[in-house]
Write an enzyme that holds these catalytic residues in place. Structure first.
Site, PDB file in Angstrom:
ATOM      1  N   HIS A   7     -13.760 -55.777  70.858  1.00  0.00           N
ATOM      2  CA  HIS A   7     -13.065 -56.710  71.747  1.00  0.00           C
ATOM      3  C   HIS A   7     -12.191 -56.006  72.779  1.00  0.00           C
ATOM      4  O   HIS A   7     -11.966 -56.517  73.857  1.00  0.00           O
ATOM      5  CB  HIS A   7     -12.300 -57.747  70.929  1.00  0.00           C
ATOM      6  N   ASP A  24     -22.158 -60.512  68.213  1.00  0.00           N
ATOM      7  CA  ASP A  24     -22.143 -60.639  66.758  1.00  0.00           C
ATOM      8  C   ASP A  24     -23.550 -60.753  66.197  1.00  0.00           C
ATOM      9  O   ASP A  24     -23.808 -60.284  65.073  1.00  0.00           O
ATOM     10  CB  ASP A  24     -21.297 -61.848  66.340  1.00  0.00           C
ATOM     11  N   GLU A  32     -24.674 -66.767  66.328  1.00  0.00           N
ATOM     12  CA  GLU A  32     -24.277 -65.352  66.309  1.00  0.00           C
ATOM     13  C   GLU A  32     -24.393 -64.744  64.919  1.00  0.00           C
ATOM     14  O   GLU A  32     -24.039 -63.598  64.702  1.00  0.00           O
ATOM     15  CB  GLU A  32     -22.875 -65.160  66.895  1.00  0.00           C
ATOM     16  N   CYS A  64     -23.872 -65.986  75.812  1.00  0.00           N
ATOM     17  CA  CYS A  64     -22.520 -65.643  76.269  1.00  0.00           C
ATOM     18  C   CYS A  64     -22.070 -64.272  75.763  1.00  0.00           C
ATOM     19  O   CYS A  64     -20.956 -63.851  76.021  1.00  0.00           O
ATOM     20  CB  CYS A  64     -21.511 -66.713  75.866  1.00  0.00           C
TER      21      CYS A  64
END
Ligand code: PEP
Ligand code: MG
Length: 586
Positions: free
Chosen positions: A201, A472, A448, A519
């Site tokens: 992240h 993920d 995900e 996304c």
């Protein structure tokens, strides 16, 4: 001496600046630039804190009982000596004066300098005094941070006052997503961290800021010194430390080229993304904070495909945002998008996006070695129903101002969807009884987790849309921790298992007439634009900074040709063959 450090390239471009070293354990002290007029006040804070610690140490030493071990008194004397050492506070004051660092930051910066000097000492006894120095600094920091707010407003304003000096780049062992948020105001031109991978992240936030970053350098923060000149090559994953004038000039040339390219791409802003054979493709933005919505619109976003709401929950010392705070944040994004859809994902905390607050059942969490598979995302929300309903209320209230889509992260089971729908029913009834306005909200699920991809047919009747989180999906399909640089070379979107799952999810959604978008980072990666188009994807959600580049690629693609290519990609036996099938070096 010039040398290079290698890592993983995560955010493109070239940054040149002086290194600001911050140890991750000390990142939680405030780091902000102060205005000229505040130099005196910050210096005074530092001196006062030193005096307080010195008198505390004297008191401690004087109060030692007579039978206390003599080493204890000697230790306190060493601490006292360090507190008064010019190399500590006086030298820190120089950071305040010359760099306009706030007091805490200046002291931490000076500690990094001194700690290295201790590390280099031959004498064992002297080398071990580093721990004493750290303790003394911790004491002073504790005094400094007493009663200060966690998020000083000067973080933003001071930084702006300080324009015009040498550019700075941040070098750290690790930077948490919450800390990255603090640095979003453009103080740093680039980031270097010892740990992390392409889709950790921290890397994602760096990319959203469109500033060069190299992660996973392992030793970078040990080898680079405070104030070194550093070039971050975010394309190649290389950090050049103290570059020669020729190397520096080459990188400056590349910076100028990149700027020209950016200007060229900006002209595509309002051109619709249509393939050569006339297929319309939707370009959506991923955002972290409501204030990102407006700039996203400026670069041509047609809506928000992913609002990572968890960033509203971070950097608050564990204090959760109230319903009203959340409502105002979602409303701000919805209003900014002026009638375009805003997809708000419910909070996705856990794994590498921890809350400072203890999760429920804290002792159990302490023992968890693998948080990515733990109480994360929708699992966390469902385990904290009051908090979850609060978030749902805020989202539904914001829907009165424009189209809102509600997105659920990390769903792996139909049961979770049914639980969420129960919560939604309750929340809507509650809002109605309060007389609060709401619009209609579409419900979507993130795919995900491989399980969700495999049982998608049973999930689709419960939802209006699907968003594929490839970050993920890759992590869980390949069992590769996305934040672990030691396995980052195995994190491979070209893996046939990943591509097969993606193709299957897109096809099933199309067959069932459910809208589907990607996304994850793959949506903004030019290597995959044609592949995803060929699989039938017509909606991409990415960092706003990537929109123009991906749009340019879409404009040059033929979707029928892409569909034919994709058959070879999916049938490829290994990742290299899959990449080669679309002419990518992969
Ligand atoms: C993903 O997993 O691809 C995704 C978009 O969610 P995040 O990166 O926030 O986990
Ligand atoms: Mg995810």
């Amino acid at each position: 001496m010039s040398f290079q450090v290698f890592g993983t390239a995560v955010a493109r471009g070239v940054a040149i600046g002086r290194a600001v070293l911050v140890a991750s354990s000390r990142l939680d002290v405030a780091h902000y630039f102060i205005a000229d007029v505040d130099v005196g006040e910050q210096s005074e804070r530092l001196r006062t804190a030193r005096e307080r610690v010195a008198s505390e140490l004297v008191q401690l030493r004087d109060a030692l009982p007579s039978d206390a071990p003599p080493e204890l008194a000697a230790l306190l004397d060493v601490h006292l000596m360090l507190v008064h050492d010019e190399a500590l506070v006086e030298a820190s004051l120089e950071w305040v004066r010359s760099r306009h660092y706030n007091a805490e930051w200046a002291l931490s910066a000076q500690l990094e300098v001194l700690a290295r000097q201790f590390d280099d000492m031959e004498d064992d006894y002297l080398r071990e005094r580093k721990a004493d120095l750290e303790q003394v600094v911790e004491r002073i920091l504790r005094v400094l941070t007493e009663g200060t707010e966690e998020w000083p407003s000067a973080l933003q304003s001071g930084a702006r006052d300080f324009a015009g000096e040498d550019p700075l780049v941040l070098v750290a062992g690790d930077i948490s997503p919450a800390d990255m948020l603090r640095f979003r105001d453009g103080v740093f031109q680039g980031f270097v961290t010892d740990i992390g991978g392409k889709t950790s992240h921290t890397a994602i936030v760096a990319r959203s800021m469109d500033i060069p970053a190299v992660v996973g350098t392992r030793e970078g923060s040990r080898l680079i010194q405070q104030d070194d000149w550093v070039v971050i090559d975010g394309d190649a994953g290389v950090v050049v430390v103290n570059p020669s004038p020729i190397v520096l000039e080459e990188y400056r040339f590349r910076q100028r080229q990149a700027e020209l390219e950016r200007e060229r791409l900006a002209r595509l802003r309002f051109t619709p993304a249509v393939t050569l054979d006339g297929e319309r493709v939707e370009m959506l933005a991923n955002i972290e904070l409501p204030q990102d919505a407006e700039p996203a619109l400026q670069v041509g976003a047609e809506g928000v495909g992913l609002f990572r709401s968890e960033f509203l929950f971070m950097g608050r010392g564990g204090q959760l945002p109230s319903e009203e705070e959340q409502y105002l944040a979602y409303r701000q994004a919805v209003l900014a998008m002026g009638g375009r859809p805003v997809t708000i994902r419910t909070v996705d905390v856990g794994a590498d996006k921890p809350l400072e607050r203890a999760l429920p059942n804290e002792s159990r969490q302490d023992a968890i070695l693998n948080p990515a598979m733990g109480l994360r995302a929708i699992r966390w929300s469902l385990s904290e129903p009051a908090m979850f309903r609060q978030q749902l209320r805020a989202i539904y209230r914001a829907s009165a101002e424009g189209p809102v889509r509600l997105l659920l992260p990390m769903v792996s089971h139909g049961r979770e969807l049914r639980q969420v729908r129960d919560c939604i029913e309750k929340v809507c009834a509650q809002l109605k009884s309060r007389g609060q306005r709401m619009g209609s909200v579409e419900l979507g699920v993130m795919v995900e987790v491989p399980a969700a991809a495999l049982v998608l047919r049973s999930l689709l009747p419960w939802v209006d849309f699907v968003s594929i989180g490839t970050n993920d999906l890759i992590q869980y399909t390949l069992a590769i921790d996305r934040a672990d640089q030691s396995v980052s070379h195995l994190f491979d979107p070209w893996h046939p298992a990943v591509l097969g799952l993606l193709a299957r999810v897109i096809q099933e959604c199309r067959e069932q007439n459910k809208s589907v978008s990607v996304c994850g980072e793959m949506a903004g990666d030019l290597a995959f634009t044609e592949v995803l188009l060929g699989m039938g994807l017509r909606s991409f959600s990415m960092h706003p900074t990537q929109i123009a580049r991906v749009k340019q690629r879409v404009l040059r693609c033929d979707s029928a040709r892409a569909a034919a290519l994709v058959r070879d990609v999916i049938n490829a036996e290994d990742p290299a063959a899959a990449a080669a099938a679309v002419g990518w070096g992969g």
